[in-house]
Structures are given as structure tokens and as C-alpha cells.
Scaffold this motif. Structure first.
Motif, PDB file in Angstrom:
ATOM      1  N   ALA A 144      60.484  36.312  47.115  1.00 24.58           N
ATOM      2  CA  ALA A 144      60.631  35.721  48.461  1.00 24.58           C
ATOM      3  C   ALA A 144      62.310  35.964  48.667  1.00 24.58           C
ATOM      4  O   ALA A 144      62.984  36.505  49.593  1.00 24.58           O
ATOM      5  CB  ALA A 144      60.476  34.139  49.075  1.00 24.58           C
ATOM      6  N   LEU A 145      63.023  35.558  47.541  1.00 23.63           N
ATOM      7  CA  LEU A 145      64.416  35.749  47.516  1.00 23.63           C
ATOM      8  C   LEU A 145      64.953  36.977  47.313  1.00 23.63           C
ATOM      9  O   LEU A 145      66.164  37.395  48.110  1.00 23.63           O
ATOM     10  CB  LEU A 145      65.027  34.989  46.433  1.00 23.63           C
ATOM     11  CG  LEU A 145      65.414  33.230  46.409  1.00 23.63           C
ATOM     12  CD1 LEU A 145      64.193  32.528  47.212  1.00 23.63           C
ATOM     13  CD2 LEU A 145      66.175  32.766  45.369  1.00 23.63           C
ATOM     14  N   THR A 146      64.467  37.961  46.940  1.00 20.60           N
ATOM     15  CA  THR A 146      64.884  39.550  46.697  1.00 20.60           C
ATOM     16  C   THR A 146      64.628  40.101  48.178  1.00 20.60           C
ATOM     17  O   THR A 146      65.052  40.965  48.516  1.00 20.60           O
ATOM     18  CB  THR A 146      64.086  40.182  45.680  1.00 20.60           C
ATOM     19  OG1 THR A 146      62.669  40.213  45.936  1.00 20.60           O
ATOM     20  CG2 THR A 146      64.564  39.627  44.425  1.00 20.60           C
ATOM     21  N   GLY A 147      63.419  39.419  49.019  1.00 11.24           N
ATOM     22  CA  GLY A 147      63.208  40.034  50.152  1.00 11.24           C
ATOM     23  C   GLY A 147      62.140  41.374  50.222  1.00 11.24           C
ATOM     24  O   GLY A 147      61.868  42.110  50.965  1.00 11.24           O
ATOM     25  N   HIS A 148      61.634  41.511  48.690  1.00 15.39           N
ATOM     26  CA  HIS A 148      60.619  42.517  48.766  1.00 15.39           C
ATOM     27  C   HIS A 148      59.389  41.857  47.923  1.00 15.39           C
ATOM     28  O   HIS A 148      59.172  41.703  46.948  1.00 15.39           O
ATOM     29  CB  HIS A 148      61.284  43.411  47.462  1.00 15.39           C
ATOM     30  CG  HIS A 148      62.625  44.254  47.968  1.00 15.39           C
ATOM     31  ND1 HIS A 148      62.555  45.156  48.853  1.00 15.39           N
ATOM     32  CD2 HIS A 148      63.932  43.826  47.672  1.00 15.39           C
ATOM     33  CE1 HIS A 148      63.802  45.626  49.216  1.00 15.39           C
ATOM     34  NE2 HIS A 148      64.636  44.882  48.572  1.00 15.39           N
ATOM     35  N   PRO A 149      58.492  41.640  48.656  1.00 16.19           N
ATOM     36  CA  PRO A 149      57.164  41.077  48.500  1.00 16.19           C
ATOM     37  C   PRO A 149      56.155  41.949  47.944  1.00 16.19           C
ATOM     38  O   PRO A 149      55.341  41.801  47.095  1.00 16.19           O
ATOM     39  CB  PRO A 149      56.551  40.533  49.825  1.00 16.19           C
ATOM     40  CG  PRO A 149      57.117  41.415  50.851  1.00 16.19           C
ATOM     41  CD  PRO A 149      58.436  41.666  50.413  1.00 16.19           C
ATOM     42  N   GLY A 150      56.721  43.453  47.761  1.00 17.68           N
ATOM     43  CA  GLY A 150      55.875  44.388  47.204  1.00 17.68           C
ATOM     44  C   GLY A 150      54.831  44.931  47.891  1.00 17.68           C
ATOM     45  O   GLY A 150      53.587  45.299  47.170  1.00 17.68           O
ATOM     46  N   LEU A 151      54.474  44.439  49.084  1.00 17.34           N
ATOM     47  CA  LEU A 151      53.060  44.679  49.695  1.00 17.34           C
ATOM     48  C   LEU A 151      53.040  46.198  50.174  1.00 17.34           C
ATOM     49  O   LEU A 151      52.043  46.689  50.591  1.00 17.34           O
ATOM     50  CB  LEU A 151      53.066  43.844  51.181  1.00 17.34           C
ATOM     51  CG  LEU A 151      53.078  42.296  50.630  1.00 17.34           C
ATOM     52  CD1 LEU A 151      52.773  41.517  51.922  1.00 17.34           C
ATOM     53  CD2 LEU A 151      51.643  42.016  49.870  1.00 17.34           C
ATOM     54  N   GLU A 152      54.336  46.964  50.445  1.00 16.48           N
ATOM     55  CA  GLU A 152      54.444  48.408  50.761  1.00 16.48           C
ATOM     56  C   GLU A 152      54.519  49.247  49.752  1.00 16.48           C
ATOM     57  O   GLU A 152      55.193  48.704  48.870  1.00 16.48           O
ATOM     58  CB  GLU A 152      55.398  48.495  52.142  1.00 16.48           C
ATOM     59  CG  GLU A 152      55.158  47.708  53.113  1.00 16.48           C
ATOM     60  CD  GLU A 152      56.206  47.725  54.253  1.00 16.48           C
ATOM     61  OE1 GLU A 152      57.151  48.475  54.028  1.00 16.48           O
ATOM     62  OE2 GLU A 152      56.114  47.226  55.370  1.00 16.48           O
ATOM     63  N   GLU A 153      54.190  50.406  49.928  1.00 15.20           N
ATOM     64  CA  GLU A 153      54.153  51.379  48.705  1.00 15.20           C
ATOM     65  C   GLU A 153      55.731  51.639  48.485  1.00 15.20           C
ATOM     66  O   GLU A 153      56.566  51.842  49.371  1.00 15.20           O
ATOM     67  CB  GLU A 153      53.602  52.724  49.049  1.00 15.20           C
ATOM     68  CG  GLU A 153      53.552  53.565  47.974  1.00 15.20           C
ATOM     69  CD  GLU A 153      52.864  55.182  48.448  1.00 15.20           C
ATOM     70  OE1 GLU A 153      53.104  55.681  47.644  1.00 15.20           O
ATOM     71  OE2 GLU A 153      52.262  55.065  49.110  1.00 15.20           O
ATOM     72  N   GLY A 154      56.415  51.340  47.369  1.00 15.94           N
ATOM     73  CA  GLY A 154      57.437  51.571  46.945  1.00 15.94           C
ATOM     74  C   GLY A 154      58.504  50.572  47.012  1.00 15.94           C
ATOM     75  O   GLY A 154      59.710  50.472  46.453  1.00 15.94           O
ATOM     76  N   ASP A 155      58.181  49.253  47.795  1.00 16.34           N
ATOM     77  CA  ASP A 155      58.978  48.160  47.993  1.00 16.34           C
ATOM     78  C   ASP A 155      58.996  47.555  46.664  1.00 16.34           C
ATOM     79  O   ASP A 155      60.426  46.936  46.481  1.00 16.34           O
ATOM     80  CB  ASP A 155      58.349  47.158  48.823  1.00 16.34           C
ATOM     81  CG  ASP A 155      59.093  46.096  49.012  1.00 16.34           C
ATOM     82  OD1 ASP A 155      60.235  46.363  49.770  1.00 16.34           O
ATOM     83  OD2 ASP A 155      58.701  44.923  49.117  1.00 16.34           O
TER      84      ASP A 155
END
Length: 233
Positions: A144-155
Motif C-alpha cells: 500500500a505504501l509503495t503504491g505497487h500492489p503487484g496485481l499487474e504484470e511487472g508492477d
């Protein structure tokens, strides 16, 4: 200003007329005239400068929203000694370090995320929780704090967890991460080593600490902290 003055005078005149009308009504015995109250305009509270935000519990506010300038806090700086002292006394080396400020700022961003999640975890991890609950709480907060939940490829390559959270109980020294479905429950007498990392653009910030819930281990924890700080210096 003239326009502003005209408005003020007009309001003043209206006010005087209202007073005269109230007095006449009171003399005439109009009910409620004596109890009539002057209406006051409510004053709106001014918002604090910059609209400062604070972190939630559990942490969910994007770290860049808390630092809109894009500059993140420096951590404790330990001076180099002996054969490495040239790094702070050599002007050319200091200049090269300043040129790498963007590189360092990403580390500081990751470090601030780690600090906020770590402080939340240290306050909220309690006996009775499962290792899966503890790991999910930490990892959801980091994403949440990085803004990268990892739900999209490469995120997850852009930012997020540096590696799976390590929750190591008692005789397990390090690198144990609970898999999905793990039902191990943290006990009051356990000694648990917590280890997690945050990365921004591949720059990993890692920190680990030991948690106990029985004061019998207090001296052990203090000895470990003292030894760690002595090693760094």
C-alpha cells in the motif's frame, strides 16, 4: 478599498435599522421582540497549511502523499573511520555522492516505508496471532505504501516487497516464511525474529528485529542491540 467600505457601511446601516425596529416592537408589546437575538455568521476553520496528512493504522496511505516534495528523511549517519575516512574528508568523493542523490533518495523512500510499517508491526504483533496473519499485515502495508500492489504484470518490479517476510520462532534463526495455510500461532513465551525488506526500483532496504513478550528476555535483547550498534560503528 472603497467598494469594501461601502459594503461595511451598508451592513452597519442595516444593523442600526434592525435595532430601531426591535425597539419599536418591544414598546408596542410585540411577543418575543425582547428575546430576539442577532444572527451571527459562523466562521469556517482554516485548514492547516499544506493539508498535512498522517499515516493510518494499519498503514495504507501512499508514502509519496506524505512527502509531496519527493524528499525523504535521512536516517542515522555513522561517520567512516580509519581506512574509509577518505569518503567524508575527500571533496571529490563527497561531490560524487551528491551526484547520486536520486539514487540515495529511492533508498530513503524505501527506508521510510520500512520504518512506518515496522513501527506499526512492533506495536500490533501479539501472542495469539497466526504467522500468516502477521506476514499478511506486513506485506499488505508495504504494498500500500509503495503504491505497487503487484496485481499487474511487472508492477512488483517497480516497488513492493524485497523478499517474503521472515518470521522465525525460537530455534529457527532466519529465512522462514509462512506459506499459505500456515496455522502456527505465536505464543507468549516465544522469541520471534521478524525480517522483511522493501524495494523501490530494485533498491532493497532490509531490517530485522527480535520480539519477545516475556520480560525474562529483556537483557538478551539489550545485549543484541548493543552488539549490533557496536558492529556498525
Amino acid at each position: 478599498m472603497v467598494g469594501g467600505g461601502a459594503e461595511i457601511d451598508a451592513e452597519h446601516e442595516d444593523s442600526e435599522e434592525d435595532k430601531d425596529e426591535d425597539a419599536l416592537n418591544a414598546e408596542a408589546g410585540v411577543p418575543g421582540a425582547a428575546k430576539k437575538k442577532k444572527k451571527r455568521k459562523s466562521k469556517k476553520k482554516k485548514e492547516s497549511a499544506g493539508g498535512a496528512k498522517t499515516q493510518t493504522s494499519p498503514p495504507r496511505v501512499l508514502i509519496s502523499n506524505l512527502f509531496p516534495s519527493g524528499q525523504y528523511p535521512e536516517g542515522e549517519i555513522v561517520e567512516y573511520r580509519n581506512e574509509n575516512s577518505y569518503r567524508t574528508t575527500n571533496e571529490e568523493k563527497r561531490h560524487l555522492d551528491r551526484m547520486n542523490n536520486d539514487f540515495l533518495n529511492e533508498y530513503r523512500q524505501g527506508a521510510e516505508i520500512h520504518r512506518q510499517v515496522r513501527q506499526w508491526a512492533q506495536k500490533n504483533i501479539k501472542p495469539g496471532q497466526t504467522l500468516t496473519e502477521i506476514a499478511e499485515g506486513i506485506e499488505d502495508s508495504v504494498r500500500a505504501l509503495t503504491g505497487h500492489p503487484g496485481l499487474e504484470e511487472g508492477d512488483n518490479i517497480k516497488g513492493g516487497m524485497g523478499f517474503p517476510t521472515g518470521l522465525n520462532i525460537n530455534h529457527i534463526a532466519a529465512h522462514y516464511s509462512p506459506n499459505a495455510g500456515n496455522k502456527v500461532v505465536l505464543q507468549k513465551g516465544d522469541v520471534m525474529k521478524v525480517d522483511f525488506g522493501v524495494h523501490m526500483n530494485g533498491r532493497i532496504v532490509d531490517s530485522a528485529w527480535t520480539m519477545t513478550f516475556d520480560p525474562v528476555y529483556d537483557n538478551l535483547l539489550q545485549a543484541v542491540k548493543d552488539g549490533t550498534n557496536a558492529g556498525i560503528r
